[in-house]
Design an enzyme around this catalytic site. Structure first.
Site, mmCIF file in Angstrom:
data_model
loop_
_atom_site.group_PDB
_atom_site.id
_atom_site.type_symbol
_atom_site.label_atom_id
_atom_site.label_comp_id
_atom_site.label_asym_id
_atom_site.label_seq_id
_atom_site.Cartn_x
_atom_site.Cartn_y
_atom_site.Cartn_z
ATOM 1 N N ASP A 279 37.266 32.909 41.383
ATOM 2 C CA ASP A 279 36.288 33.455 41.180
ATOM 3 C C ASP A 279 35.651 31.762 42.243
ATOM 4 O OD1 ASP A 279 36.381 35.571 40.428
ATOM 5 O OD2 ASP A 279 35.404 34.458 38.475
HETATM 6 N N1 URA Z 1 39.558 34.762 35.341
HETATM 7 C C1 URA Z 1 38.078 35.300 35.703
HETATM 8 O O1 URA Z 1 37.213 35.184 35.736
HETATM 9 N N2 URA Z 1 37.889 34.361 37.209
HETATM 10 C C2 URA Z 1 38.844 33.932 38.194
HETATM 11 O O2 URA Z 1 39.091 33.291 38.719
HETATM 12 C C3 URA Z 1 40.299 34.287 37.386
HETATM 13 C C4 URA Z 1 40.371 34.391 36.265
#
Ligand code: URA
Length: 244
Positions: free
Chosen positions: A106
């Site tokens: 993310d």
């Molecule tokens: N899980 C999440 O919530 N975000 C990420 O970037 C990777 C795994």
């Protein structure tokens, strides 16, 4: 797994001849041949066994490269962004090959991200049958009990799917601030999975970092920095995670 079939325009773009958009135009104009025959449709897929010619010149395959990036927060895990926000490739200006991230983190998540121009390698690692440890450390609001963390291993329903952690552990707790650090290991890689899983037990994630991907760690890298995987690492990944 069969040899990975990829769209013709993507293969042309990856070889460095032109952009994907222009490759589409060239296909439509009849300038592209696959195994000696002109192909004018955009849906055609090819593998590395097929020979592709553009304007009568055979495509040279770009040399495969493999990178590890310590993605900082505030950067998008893609090669370009329609809103012109910072993307991971902006952190690797000297890389001329057409690499792209294997999976994603993310915008607000930091940590280990692999990038390559090797489609077979990327697909192999992202295949759902792979059991690759992805190790995350989440700073959460609140202090989950052992029983609550166990619930994540039994599985929680997220967007209609049962999502399970392979391992969970309370690493530390700050009782004054009412926050804690939780380690969570996943094999799956659904969108925002750690955040949604922690939310499902009422411990919203404030900060998230991926510390490990399989046997690869961020050791020696600062946030924002990257390095090439060594030939030994690439070989070991291919051996350990080869087609299931
Ligand atoms: N899980 C999440 O919530 N975000 C990420 O970037 C990777 C795994």
């Amino acid at each position: 797994m069969d040899k990975q079939a990829e769209r013709l325009q993507k293969v042309i773009a990856h070889s460095g001849v032109t952009s994907r958009r222009k490759a589409e135009t060239m296909i439509l104009e009849g300038k592209v041949k696959v195994n000696g025959k002109v192909v004018k449709e955009l849906g055609v897929k090819v593998t590395s066994n097929d020979s592709v010619e553009v304007n009568g010149i055979p495509l040279e395959k770009e040399k495969s490269v493999y990178y590890m990036l310590y993605k900082p927060r505030g950067v998008i895990s893609s090669v370009q962004d329609e809103k012109d926000r910072r993307v991971v490739l902006d952190l690797m200006p000297e890389v001329t090959e057409r690499v792209y991230p294997i999976g994603r983190l993310d915008y607000d998540t930091s940590g280990l991200l692999l990038l390559t121009n090797d489609g077979e390698f990327a697909n192999m690692l992202m295949h759902p049958s792979q059991k690759i440890d992805k190790v995350y450390v989440a700073k959460v609001k609140g202090i989950p009990s052992p029983e609550e963390l166990k619930q994540l291993k039994r599985g929680v329903m997220i967007d209609g799917h049962k999502c399970k952690a392979v391992y969970t552990k309370l690493m530390s707790a700050d009782r004054k601030k009412n926050t804690s650090l939780v380690q969570i290991i996943l094999h799956e890689g659904r969108n925002r999975q750690v955040r949604k899983m922690m939310e499902s037990i009422q411990y919203p994630v404030q900060k998230l970092k991926r510390e490990r991907f399989g046997f690869l760690t961020l050791e020696g890298l600062q946030p924002g920095a990257h390095r090439k995987l060594t030939p030994e690492e690439v070989h070991r990944i291919k051996k350990e995670y080869k087609e299931k």
